[in-house]
Design an enzyme around this catalytic site. Structure first.
Site, PDB file in Angstrom:
ATOM      1  N   HIS A 141      43.936 -10.450  16.706  1.00  0.00           N
ATOM      2  CA  HIS A 141      44.073  -9.489  18.164  1.00  0.00           C
ATOM      3  C   HIS A 141      45.016  -7.781  17.359  1.00  0.00           C
ATOM      4  O   HIS A 141      45.869  -8.276  16.036  1.00  0.00           O
ATOM      5  CB  HIS A 141      45.903 -10.069  18.686  1.00  0.00           C
ATOM      6  N   CYS A 171      11.389  -0.193   8.078  1.00  0.00           N
ATOM      7  CA  CYS A 171      12.242  -1.751   8.497  1.00  0.00           C
ATOM      8  C   CYS A 171      12.610  -0.626   7.677  1.00  0.00           C
ATOM      9  O   CYS A 171      13.367   0.344   7.651  1.00  0.00           O
ATOM     10  CB  CYS A 171      12.554  -2.315   8.089  1.00  0.00           C
ATOM     11  N   GLY A 223       8.426   6.441  27.511  1.00  0.00           N
ATOM     12  CA  GLY A 223       8.965   4.145  26.720  1.00  0.00           C
ATOM     13  C   GLY A 223      10.538   4.599  27.382  1.00  0.00           C
ATOM     14  O   GLY A 223      11.000   5.498  25.882  1.00  0.00           O
ATOM     15  N   GLU A 256      16.910   4.604  21.294  1.00  0.00           N
ATOM     16  CA  GLU A 256      17.763   5.506  20.135  1.00  0.00           C
ATOM     17  C   GLU A 256      17.611   6.882  19.454  1.00  0.00           C
ATOM     18  O   GLU A 256      18.845   7.493  19.359  1.00  0.00           O
ATOM     19  CB  GLU A 256      17.731   4.898  18.753  1.00  0.00           C
ATOM     20  N   LYS A 262       0.821  -1.085   0.018  1.00  0.00           N
ATOM     21  CA  LYS A 262      -0.198   0.308  -0.132  1.00  0.00           C
ATOM     22  C   LYS A 262       0.801   1.286  -0.360  1.00  0.00           C
ATOM     23  O   LYS A 262       0.597   2.309  -0.179  1.00  0.00           O
ATOM     24  CB  LYS A 262      -1.217  -0.327   1.329  1.00  0.00           C
ATOM     25  N   GLY A 264       8.631  -1.625   3.060  1.00  0.00           N
ATOM     26  CA  GLY A 264       7.916  -1.505   4.790  1.00  0.00           C
ATOM     27  C   GLY A 264       8.322  -0.486   5.839  1.00  0.00           C
ATOM     28  O   GLY A 264       9.042   0.311   5.725  1.00  0.00           O
TER      29      GLY A 264
HETATM   30  P1  FAD Z   1       6.754  -4.118   8.424  1.00  0.00           P
HETATM   31  O1  FAD Z   1       8.092  -3.885   7.822  1.00  0.00           O
HETATM   32  O2  FAD Z   1       6.381  -3.096   9.437  1.00  0.00           O
HETATM   33  O3  FAD Z   1       5.569  -4.043   7.100  1.00  0.00           O
HETATM   34  C1  FAD Z   1       4.724  -4.201   6.274  1.00  0.00           C
HETATM   35  C2  FAD Z   1       4.495  -4.076   5.098  1.00  0.00           C
HETATM   36  O4  FAD Z   1       3.070  -4.044   4.899  1.00  0.00           O
HETATM   37  C3  FAD Z   1       3.839  -2.038   5.001  1.00  0.00           C
HETATM   38  O5  FAD Z   1       4.811  -1.703   3.660  1.00  0.00           O
HETATM   39  C4  FAD Z   1       2.595  -1.662   5.133  1.00  0.00           C
HETATM   40  O6  FAD Z   1       2.657  -0.515   4.052  1.00  0.00           O
HETATM   41  C5  FAD Z   1       1.528  -2.958   4.000  1.00  0.00           C
HETATM   42  N1  FAD Z   1       1.084  -2.859   4.879  1.00  0.00           N
HETATM   43  C6  FAD Z   1       0.841  -3.310   5.192  1.00  0.00           C
HETATM   44  N2  FAD Z   1      -1.169  -3.837   5.638  1.00  0.00           N
HETATM   45  C7  FAD Z   1      -1.488  -3.653   4.155  1.00  0.00           C
HETATM   46  C8  FAD Z   1      -2.160  -4.225   3.513  1.00  0.00           C
HETATM   47  N3  FAD Z   1      -3.888  -4.657   3.232  1.00  0.00           N
HETATM   48  N4  FAD Z   1      -1.966  -4.200   1.819  1.00  0.00           N
HETATM   49  C9  FAD Z   1      -0.996  -3.393   1.197  1.00  0.00           C
HETATM   50  N5  FAD Z   1      -0.268  -3.396   2.112  1.00  0.00           N
HETATM   51  C10 FAD Z   1      -0.061  -4.221   3.526  1.00  0.00           C
HETATM   52  N6  FAD Z   1      14.067  -4.051  13.831  1.00  0.00           N
HETATM   53  C11 FAD Z   1      15.180  -4.503  13.910  1.00  0.00           C
HETATM   54  O7  FAD Z   1      14.965  -5.784  13.379  1.00  0.00           O
HETATM   55  N7  FAD Z   1      16.572  -3.756  13.965  1.00  0.00           N
HETATM   56  C12 FAD Z   1      16.397  -2.641  13.499  1.00  0.00           C
HETATM   57  O8  FAD Z   1      17.607  -1.736  14.984  1.00  0.00           O
HETATM   58  C13 FAD Z   1      15.044  -1.831  13.740  1.00  0.00           C
HETATM   59  N8  FAD Z   1      14.751  -0.223  13.816  1.00  0.00           N
HETATM   60  C14 FAD Z   1      13.675   0.334  14.733  1.00  0.00           C
HETATM   61  C15 FAD Z   1      13.511   1.321  14.190  1.00  0.00           C
HETATM   62  C16 FAD Z   1      11.976   1.974  13.847  1.00  0.00           C
HETATM   63  C17 FAD Z   1      11.732   3.481  14.420  1.00  0.00           C
HETATM   64  C18 FAD Z   1      10.686   0.983  14.114  1.00  0.00           C
HETATM   65  C19 FAD Z   1       9.219   1.903  14.546  1.00  0.00           C
HETATM   66  C20 FAD Z   1      11.267  -0.233  14.401  1.00  0.00           C
HETATM   67  C21 FAD Z   1      12.342  -0.952  13.730  1.00  0.00           C
HETATM   68  N9  FAD Z   1      12.783  -2.155  13.663  1.00  0.00           N
HETATM   69  C22 FAD Z   1      14.044  -2.601  14.027  1.00  0.00           C
HETATM   70  C23 FAD Z   1      11.350  -3.109  13.681  1.00  0.00           C
HETATM   71  C24 FAD Z   1      11.243  -3.444  11.995  1.00  0.00           C
HETATM   72  O9  FAD Z   1      10.928  -2.602  11.620  1.00  0.00           O
HETATM   73  C25 FAD Z   1       9.954  -4.209  12.335  1.00  0.00           C
HETATM   74  O10 FAD Z   1      10.158  -5.327  12.893  1.00  0.00           O
HETATM   75  C26 FAD Z   1       9.897  -4.453  10.825  1.00  0.00           C
HETATM   76  O11 FAD Z   1       9.913  -3.705  10.069  1.00  0.00           O
HETATM   77  C27 FAD Z   1       9.029  -5.722  10.894  1.00  0.00           C
HETATM   78  O12 FAD Z   1       8.831  -6.644   9.238  1.00  0.00           O
HETATM   79  P2  FAD Z   1       7.559  -6.895   8.383  1.00  0.00           P
HETATM   80  O13 FAD Z   1       7.611  -7.028   7.701  1.00  0.00           O
HETATM   81  O14 FAD Z   1       6.395  -8.142   9.462  1.00  0.00           O
HETATM   82  O15 FAD Z   1       6.650  -5.618   8.339  1.00  0.00           O
HETATM   83  P1  NAI Z   2       9.757  -1.584  23.342  1.00  0.00           P
HETATM   84  O1  NAI Z   2       7.790  -2.326  23.764  1.00  0.00           O
HETATM   85  O2  NAI Z   2      10.885  -1.723  23.458  1.00  0.00           O
HETATM   86  O3  NAI Z   2       9.741  -0.395  25.262  1.00  0.00           O
HETATM   87  C1  NAI Z   2       8.241   0.484  25.468  1.00  0.00           C
HETATM   88  C2  NAI Z   2       8.519   0.753  26.624  1.00  0.00           C
HETATM   89  O4  NAI Z   2       7.102   1.787  26.991  1.00  0.00           O
HETATM   90  C3  NAI Z   2       8.938   0.502  27.722  1.00  0.00           C
HETATM   91  O5  NAI Z   2       9.639  -0.287  28.531  1.00  0.00           O
HETATM   92  C4  NAI Z   2       7.506   0.245  28.249  1.00  0.00           C
HETATM   93  O6  NAI Z   2       7.701  -0.313  29.815  1.00  0.00           O
HETATM   94  C5  NAI Z   2       6.595   1.518  28.135  1.00  0.00           C
HETATM   95  N1  NAI Z   2       5.540   1.903  28.646  1.00  0.00           N
HETATM   96  C6  NAI Z   2       4.714   1.235  28.227  1.00  0.00           C
HETATM   97  N2  NAI Z   2       3.202   1.921  28.118  1.00  0.00           N
HETATM   98  C7  NAI Z   2       4.227   3.444  28.938  1.00  0.00           C
HETATM   99  C8  NAI Z   2       4.004   4.491  29.832  1.00  0.00           C
HETATM  100  N3  NAI Z   2       2.481   4.434  29.514  1.00  0.00           N
HETATM  101  N4  NAI Z   2       3.994   5.057  29.983  1.00  0.00           N
HETATM  102  C9  NAI Z   2       5.461   5.158  30.531  1.00  0.00           C
HETATM  103  N5  NAI Z   2       6.639   3.998  29.979  1.00  0.00           N
HETATM  104  C10 NAI Z   2       5.353   2.844  29.178  1.00  0.00           C
HETATM  105  O7  NAI Z   2       8.931  -0.743  22.121  1.00  0.00           O
HETATM  106  P2  NAI Z   2       9.485   1.116  21.389  1.00  0.00           P
HETATM  107  O8  NAI Z   2      10.603   1.691  22.066  1.00  0.00           O
HETATM  108  O9  NAI Z   2       8.232   1.266  21.040  1.00  0.00           O
HETATM  109  O10 NAI Z   2      10.020  -0.313  19.968  1.00  0.00           O
HETATM  110  C11 NAI Z   2       9.129  -0.941  19.874  1.00  0.00           C
HETATM  111  C12 NAI Z   2       9.588  -2.128  18.787  1.00  0.00           C
HETATM  112  O11 NAI Z   2      10.580  -1.818  18.222  1.00  0.00           O
HETATM  113  C13 NAI Z   2      11.025  -2.444  20.042  1.00  0.00           C
HETATM  114  O12 NAI Z   2       9.484  -3.529  20.624  1.00  0.00           O
HETATM  115  C14 NAI Z   2      11.732  -3.125  18.633  1.00  0.00           C
HETATM  116  O13 NAI Z   2      10.672  -5.065  18.441  1.00  0.00           O
HETATM  117  C15 NAI Z   2      10.855  -3.036  17.661  1.00  0.00           C
HETATM  118  N6  NAI Z   2      12.606  -2.225  17.689  1.00  0.00           N
HETATM  119  C16 NAI Z   2      13.992  -2.753  17.313  1.00  0.00           C
HETATM  120  C17 NAI Z   2      14.742  -1.776  17.591  1.00  0.00           C
HETATM  121  C18 NAI Z   2      16.303  -2.423  16.884  1.00  0.00           C
HETATM  122  O14 NAI Z   2      16.220  -3.852  16.690  1.00  0.00           O
HETATM  123  N7  NAI Z   2      17.094  -1.320  17.158  1.00  0.00           N
HETATM  124  C19 NAI Z   2      14.991  -0.361  17.318  1.00  0.00           C
HETATM  125  C20 NAI Z   2      13.690   0.063  17.487  1.00  0.00           C
HETATM  126  C21 NAI Z   2      12.513  -0.658  17.452  1.00  0.00           C
END
Ligand code: FAD
Ligand code: NAI
Length: 465
Positions: free
Chosen positions: A444, A41, A180, A187, A33, A39
């Site tokens: 090393h 990521c 949170g 990050e 979409k 996505g």
């Molecule tokens: P998504 O990446 O969410 O992709 C889903 C796709 O489906 C989207 O493009 C959406 O538009 C599409 N879609 C949804 N519904 C429909 C529909 N009905 N029809 C057509 N298309 C549709 N994870 C890590 O491992 N390392 C990281 O460093 C990391 N950093 C992150 C930083 C941030 C700020 C955020 C928000 C997330 C981060 N994550 C990280 C988490 C990671 O982005 C997700 O775990 C990952 O993208 C999940 O992959 P997915 O393929 O399940 O879904």
């Molecule tokens: P998170 O689950 O990592 O952390 C959310 C935090 O918010 C927790 O510590 C929780 O206790 C707290 N919280 C929940 N409700 C609250 C409230 N009402 N008031 C105050 N604190 C509250 O979720 P986050 O940081 O939003 O990231 C979402 C997900 O995205 C992660 O869990 C991860 O799966 C993915 N992600 C991964 C990254 C990576 O792998 N480097 C980077 C960014 C996201």
């Protein structure tokens, strides 16, 4: 148009699944979409956040660290548009890369919202409202997740933002309040802290990064505090209000007590993510859901034949590499092979400075499960390369089964932890022991010698400590 497989969503789960299925000879289409592939990521998650984490780290290095190497510069100045251009170029290169891979693998792409009409038909509604039907033998739901909302906090992506807004501020906020203390909060808080924002993090629990090994989390918190992060742990947010200049946030101790009010220029809501399945038509199909997630069996099958689901839309950690591995496994299963994901060996990295990287069990989990274990630890202060780079913060911690010596968990707090964890993941995939790691030659001088020393330390025979 008729396909063997239609994948809905092109995040790391969906696009990797489509490519693997095409490699195995299936005729594959994807439905997306968003205008670009990749996505959350690639567009608004992992990739843009790492681009600005890296760039802001360079800024912090120029501001605080270069002089200690005898490299004298005038105080650095921030060119925020150029900083954001680096992020945008990184995103563009990655999303275009996925488009190239789709072409290379002869995968057809349909842009629009996918709705599953029957297990053999996906309807695609394009942005202009036109509808088309795509026939298929199997469907993979890979629709990912979205930011979890905080009741009462109205997101405008300018003053009250999710991670998406915090990736694109047009100026450095004076006061950034983050709700949170999870991965996103720490990050993105690091990015804006390094660029000059005053950062306060309000966390519901009495610790940061829940789920992470407690000892690591405590040291990590101390390091972040030294960098200038202010934490209000054990507090819940009860109100977020827009003011003339920013926002006012009311917090209360979780255990009860006096409310307090904090002013901020910008508020980042980062309290977790929730699966996104809107518009898919799952209810009409009778697809089983649990707490918003699509329910699947170990072969990623939903309760409706020929419909599978992976990634953030199903149970498990919301991580890109977990989604990718499930994408590969489900494609292999659909093609008649034996795809499999080992959930015991999925690493997780927080890309702050220092980084935190973990795989396997924490000490708390082993205690809870009554598993007897031995701990090996080694600090980066005792590692020659870390000293040469002046990156001596943190340590490596290895947890090994007391009887068999099998490695059950590895936790690294330190520069490059996200790269260092890879050898621990491979070791655990092969069921390796601390002794296996301890007897493996490490180059090393490298940071990875600290991993080996931690393995030696499980048996109390670290050399450099
Ligand atoms: P998504 O990446 O969410 O992709 C889903 C796709 O489906 C989207 O493009 C959406 O538009 C599409 N879609 C949804 N519904 C429909 C529909 N009905 N029809 C057509 N298309 C549709 N994870 C890590 O491992 N390392 C990281 O460093 C990391 N950093 C992150 C930083 C941030 C700020 C955020 C928000 C997330 C981060 N994550 C990280 C988490 C990671 O982005 C997700 O775990 C990952 O993208 C999940 O992959 P997915 O393929 O399940 O879904
Ligand atoms: P998170 O689950 O990592 O952390 C959310 C935090 O918010 C927790 O510590 C929780 O206790 C707290 N919280 C929940 N409700 C609250 C409230 N009402 N008031 C105050 N604190 C509250 O979720 P986050 O940081 O939003 O990231 C979402 C997900 O995205 C992660 O869990 C991860 O799966 C993915 N992600 C991964 C990254 C990576 O792998 N480097 C980077 C960014 C996201």
């Amino acid at each position: 148009m008729s396909y063997d497989l239609v994948v809905i969503g092109t995040g790391p789960g969906g696009y990797v699944c489509a490519i693997r299925a095409a490699q195995l000879g299936l005729k594959v289409a994807v439905v997306e979409k968003r205008k670009t592939f990749g996505g959350t990521c690639l567009n608004i998650g992992c990739i843009p956040s790492k681009a600005i984490l890296h760039a802001s780290d360079k800024f912090a290095e120029a501001e605080h660290d270069l002089a200690s190497f005898g490299v004298l510069t005038s105080p650095p100045k921030l060119d925020l548009p150029a900083f954001m251009k680096h992020k945008d170029e990184t995103v563009a290169a990655n999303v275009n890369g996925v488009a190239f891979l789709f072409k290379k693998n002869k995968i057809d792409a349909f842009h629009g919202l996918g709705t599953i009409k029957t297990p053999q038909l996906v309807e695609v509604t394009a942005e202009d409202g036109t509808k088309s039907g795509v026939e298929t033998k199997a469907i993979v739901i890979a629709t990912g997740s979205e930011a979890a909302p905080l009741p009462g906090a109205e997101i405008d992506e300018k003053i009250i933002v999710t991670s998406t807004g915090a990736l694109s501020f047009d100026k450095v906020p004076g006061k950034l309040l983050i709700i949170g203390a999870g991965v996103i909060g720490l990050e993105l808080g690091s990015v804006w802290k390094r660029l000059g924002a005053e950062v306060t993090v309000v966390e519901f629990l009495d610790r940061i990064v829940p789920g992470m090994d407690g000892e690591v989390a405590k040291s990590f918190q101390r390091i972040l505090e030294k960098q200038g992060f202010a934490f209000r742990l054990g507090h819940k947010v009860t109100k977020v209000e827009r003011t003339k200049t920013g926002a006012s946030v009311t917090i209360e101790p979780t255990a009860g007590g006096e409310a307090a009010s904090l002013d901020a220029d910008v508020v980042l809501v980062a309290i977790g993510r929730r699966p996104f399945t809107e518009g898919l038509g799952l209810e009409a199909l009778g697809i089983a859901m649990e707490r918003g997630r699509v329910v699947t069996d170990p072969q990623f099958r939903t309760n409706v034949a020929q419909i599978y689901a992976i990634g953030d839309a199903v149970a498990g950690p919301m991580l890109a590499h977990k989604a990718e591995d499930e994408g590969i496994a489900v494609a292999e299963i659909i093609a008649g092979q034996h795809g499999h994901v080992n959930y015991e060996a999925i690493p997780s990295v927080v890309y702050t400075m220092p980084e935190v990287a973990t795989v396997g069990a924490t000490e708390e989990q082993l205690k809870e499960q009554g598993i007897a274990y031995r701990v090996g630890k080694f600090p980066f202060t005792a590692n020659g390369r870390a000293r040469a780079m002046r990156q001596t913060e943190g340590f490596v911690k290895i947890l090994a089964d007391a009887a068999s010596d099998r490695v059950l968990g590895v936790h690294i707090l330190g520069a490059s932890a996200g790269e260092l964890i890879a050898e621990a993941v491979v070791l655990m995939e092969f069921g390796g022991s601390a002794e296996d790691l301890a007897r493996t030659c490490h180059a090393h001088p490298t940071m990875s010698e600290a991993v080996r020393e931690a393995a030696l330390s499980v048996d109390k025979r670290a050399i450099h400590m």
